[in-house]
Design a protein around this motif. Structure first.
Motif, PDB file in Angstrom:
ATOM      1  N   VAL A 156       9.630  34.213 -31.152  1.00 36.77           N
ATOM      2  CA  VAL A 156       9.659  33.243 -32.506  1.00 36.77           C
ATOM      3  C   VAL A 156      10.984  33.889 -33.181  1.00 36.77           C
ATOM      4  O   VAL A 156      11.444  33.087 -33.770  1.00 36.77           O
ATOM      5  CB  VAL A 156       8.387  33.646 -33.300  1.00 36.77           C
ATOM      6  CG1 VAL A 156       8.711  32.845 -34.542  1.00 36.77           C
ATOM      7  CG2 VAL A 156       7.337  33.090 -32.629  1.00 36.77           C
ATOM      8  N   ALA A 157      11.255  35.185 -32.915  1.00 31.80           N
ATOM      9  CA  ALA A 157      12.464  35.643 -33.679  1.00 31.80           C
ATOM     10  C   ALA A 157      13.895  34.749 -33.003  1.00 31.80           C
ATOM     11  O   ALA A 157      14.799  34.527 -33.755  1.00 31.80           O
ATOM     12  CB  ALA A 157      12.639  37.331 -33.463  1.00 31.80           C
ATOM     13  N   THR A 158      13.879  34.570 -31.744  1.00 26.09           N
ATOM     14  CA  THR A 158      15.119  33.848 -31.298  1.00 26.09           C
ATOM     15  C   THR A 158      15.003  32.376 -31.939  1.00 26.09           C
ATOM     16  O   THR A 158      15.860  31.904 -32.011  1.00 26.09           O
ATOM     17  CB  THR A 158      14.841  33.627 -29.792  1.00 26.09           C
ATOM     18  OG1 THR A 158      14.712  34.998 -29.300  1.00 26.09           O
ATOM     19  CG2 THR A 158      16.195  33.238 -29.209  1.00 26.09           C
ATOM     20  N   GLY A 265      13.743  26.692 -26.018  1.00 24.02           N
ATOM     21  CA  GLY A 265      13.237  27.846 -26.974  1.00 24.02           C
ATOM     22  C   GLY A 265      11.561  27.418 -27.062  1.00 24.02           C
ATOM     23  O   GLY A 265      10.795  28.211 -26.918  1.00 24.02           O
ATOM     24  N   ALA A 266      11.359  26.111 -27.116  1.00 23.60           N
ATOM     25  CA  ALA A 266       9.789  25.658 -27.390  1.00 23.60           C
ATOM     26  C   ALA A 266       9.207  26.096 -26.097  1.00 23.60           C
ATOM     27  O   ALA A 266       8.015  26.405 -25.911  1.00 23.60           O
ATOM     28  CB  ALA A 266      10.037  24.354 -27.665  1.00 23.60           C
ATOM     29  N   ALA A 267       9.861  25.830 -24.961  1.00 28.32           N
ATOM     30  CA  ALA A 267       9.217  26.028 -23.621  1.00 28.32           C
ATOM     31  C   ALA A 267       9.083  27.500 -23.518  1.00 28.32           C
ATOM     32  O   ALA A 267       7.977  27.679 -22.870  1.00 28.32           O
ATOM     33  CB  ALA A 267      10.278  25.505 -22.465  1.00 28.32           C
ATOM     34  N   GLY A 268       9.929  28.180 -23.861  1.00 25.02           N
ATOM     35  CA  GLY A 268       9.626  29.751 -24.229  1.00 25.02           C
ATOM     36  C   GLY A 268       8.374  30.215 -24.832  1.00 25.02           C
ATOM     37  O   GLY A 268       7.855  31.006 -24.334  1.00 25.02           O
ATOM     38  N   LEU A 269       8.360  29.618 -26.098  1.00 28.58           N
ATOM     39  CA  LEU A 269       7.126  29.719 -26.738  1.00 28.58           C
ATOM     40  C   LEU A 269       5.679  29.397 -25.835  1.00 28.58           C
ATOM     41  O   LEU A 269       4.572  29.974 -25.724  1.00 28.58           O
ATOM     42  CB  LEU A 269       7.129  29.121 -28.022  1.00 28.58           C
ATOM     43  CG  LEU A 269       6.081  29.422 -29.108  1.00 28.58           C
ATOM     44  CD1 LEU A 269       6.132  30.976 -29.466  1.00 28.58           C
ATOM     45  CD2 LEU A 269       6.105  28.548 -30.446  1.00 28.58           C
ATOM     46  N   PHE A 319      10.412  28.448 -20.152  1.00 28.58           N
ATOM     47  CA  PHE A 319       9.162  28.690 -19.974  1.00 28.58           C
ATOM     48  C   PHE A 319       8.857  30.109 -19.229  1.00 28.58           C
ATOM     49  O   PHE A 319       8.076  30.910 -19.521  1.00 28.58           O
ATOM     50  CB  PHE A 319       8.497  27.507 -19.013  1.00 28.58           C
ATOM     51  CG  PHE A 319       6.995  28.071 -18.795  1.00 28.58           C
ATOM     52  CD1 PHE A 319       5.901  27.471 -19.812  1.00 28.58           C
ATOM     53  CD2 PHE A 319       6.487  28.505 -17.486  1.00 28.58           C
ATOM     54  CE1 PHE A 319       4.583  27.854 -19.260  1.00 28.58           C
ATOM     55  CE2 PHE A 319       5.275  28.836 -17.161  1.00 28.58           C
ATOM     56  CZ  PHE A 319       4.193  28.562 -18.182  1.00 28.58           C
ATOM     57  N   THR A 320       9.792  30.454 -18.155  1.00 28.89           N
ATOM     58  CA  THR A 320       9.373  31.448 -17.380  1.00 28.89           C
ATOM     59  C   THR A 320      10.011  32.782 -18.218  1.00 28.89           C
ATOM     60  O   THR A 320       9.395  33.789 -18.064  1.00 28.89           O
ATOM     61  CB  THR A 320      10.220  31.202 -16.046  1.00 28.89           C
ATOM     62  OG1 THR A 320      11.674  31.025 -16.217  1.00 28.89           O
ATOM     63  CG2 THR A 320       9.651  30.556 -15.267  1.00 28.89           C
ATOM     64  N   ILE A 321      11.246  32.665 -19.016  1.00 29.23           N
ATOM     65  CA  ILE A 321      11.796  33.680 -19.690  1.00 29.23           C
ATOM     66  C   ILE A 321      10.636  33.958 -20.538  1.00 29.23           C
ATOM     67  O   ILE A 321      10.527  35.335 -20.954  1.00 29.23           O
ATOM     68  CB  ILE A 321      12.908  33.211 -20.420  1.00 29.23           C
ATOM     69  CG1 ILE A 321      13.966  33.147 -19.643  1.00 29.23           C
ATOM     70  CG2 ILE A 321      13.356  34.208 -21.444  1.00 29.23           C
ATOM     71  CD1 ILE A 321      14.550  34.340 -18.924  1.00 29.23           C
TER      72      ILE A 321
END
Length: 402
Positions: A156-158, A265-269, A319-321
């Motif tokens: 979320v910081a990113t 970024g959304a995929a990361g979340l 997503f994977t990150i």
């Protein structure tokens, strides 16, 4: 999934209640510290003008921070290993708050460098202890979901922390951006110290009663730390040049790039959210699949970046990150014993920061902004190496976690 008694935190709560309030506080603290880590990048023009310096020197404020974390995390983790983990986390946050308040008030660039060193010391200690402390609050069946919630603060910081800091700088001043972080961190330190449960590690056994030889969990811990280094190197070798990758290699229209980065970024979340249940049900297989998927994504970005597959690869990359860190940390905490848990957490922090420092430099060597697909190819190879190291770590730690 079974977990041996050697790997269960000795201070874990006996009741299976999920401590969502405590974990949210720790996640917010993670959000604040990760935001401060790279905040100068978001405040570059304002800090250049305010400190009467140049962009390179402002960028070095991030490098100084990372180098400090690398040098101090493990010694400080060892020094504080026998103290109440709640108070260590709160004390690190309080020191972090004072350092950022000093940055906000820094009259010169040289003073700003000194305050960033102090902030890096506090940040390194906090990150060395926060995962260990969160683990001690969780029943083994909740470990994956709990650590995913805590580490979500970094994702979320990113997504939101840097943009919020930049907005504050534009509306008020860059000094206010650091000041707000300092105030929030100090408040969190007080709440953690006063309201969260006490967690003191078990007393060390007398020397005569200690098991002969090294702790058997050290080998998988070292392998996981090496995997974290190579993984971070691969991530930042390409992510540093993500804009030229999208604009030059993928030929995305300039107006589409912010949307693509937001989707990443959304995929990361989403990856962070999904990682929790996966880490509790299929921790080993999920970690292997995530790394294999990331290697495939980098392969697509290396050889088919200008095709529609790019959108799939970018989403898979994000997503994977997001999923990797909570999956690895939960596996690491299951494998580590009470004797090695703090060292394991600090070691991964250190090696990950080494990868962050080396990744952009290596990415530039193989193409950088001029030929981003060279960097993606390097990243794909790095992730394959990380995958091999993780498989070796899982095999070495199989006696502790299934």
């Amino acid at each position: 999934m079974s977990t041996s008694t050697a790997s269960i935190p000795t201070t874990a709560p006996s009741a299976p209640r999920f401590p969502v309030g405590a974990l949210l506080l720790l996640s917010l603290a993670v959000f604040v510290t990760v935001t401060a880590e790279s905040l100068p990048a978001g405040l570059l023009p304002e800090m250049v003008e305010g400190l009467q310096t140049d962009p390179l020197e402002v960028g070095l404020l991030i490098s100084v921070w990372a180098l400090t974390v690398i040098v101090t995390s493990i010694p400080l983790a060892r020094l504080t290993a026998r103290f109440d983990r709640r108070l260590v986390a709160a004390g690190a946050l309080a020191g972090f708050a004072l350092a950022n308040a000093a940055t906000a008030l820094a009259p010169t660039y040289e003073v700003a460098v000194a305050t960033r060193i102090a902030g890096g010391v506090a940040h390194g200690l906090f990150w060395a202890i926060v995962i260990v402390y969160a683990t001690s609050l969780l029943a083994p069946s909740h470990l994956g979901r709990g650590l995913a919630l805590v580490t979500a603060g970094g994702t979320v910081a990113t997504l939101a922390g840097l943009p919020a800091g930049a907005l504050i700088a534009q509306l008020l001043s860059w000094r206010w951006s650091f000041g707000v972080l300092a105030a929030v961190a100090l408040a969190l330190a007080a709440v953690i110290a006063l309201r969260l449960p006490r967690r003191t590690p078990e007393a060390a056994l007398p020397r005569a009663e200690r098991p002969a030889g090294a702790d058997a969990s050290l080998r998988p811990i070292v392998l996981f730390a090496a995997a974290a280094l190579v993984f971070a190197l691969g991530q930042f070798a390409t992510f540093t040049y993500v804009r030229p990758l999208l604009e030059v290699s993928a030929r995305a229209p300039e107006a589409q790039v912010p949307l693509l980065l937001f989707g990443y970024g959304a995929a990361g979340l989403v990856g962070v959210v999904v990682a929790g249940p996966l880490a509790d049900r299929w921790p080993r297989g999920s970690l292997v699949v995530v790394l294999a998927s990331l290697a495939v994504a980098f392969g697509i970005l290396s050889f088919a970046a200008d095709t529609p597959l790019m959108y799939v690869a970018l989403a898979a990359w994000g997503f994977t990150i997001g999923a990797y860190f909570p999956l690895q940390q939960s596996m690491l905490m299951r494998i580590a014993t009470d004797r090695t848990r703090t060292l394991a957490s600090a070691g991964v922090v250190v090696t990950f920061n080494v990868g962050i420092a080396a990744g952009p430099w290596l990415g530039d060597l193989v193409g950088g902004a001029d030929s981003p697909t060279g960097a993606t190819a390097l990243s794909g190879g790095a992730v394959v190496i990380a995958l091999v190291l993780v498989i070796a770590a899982l095999a070495a730690g199989s006696r502790y976690a299934a």
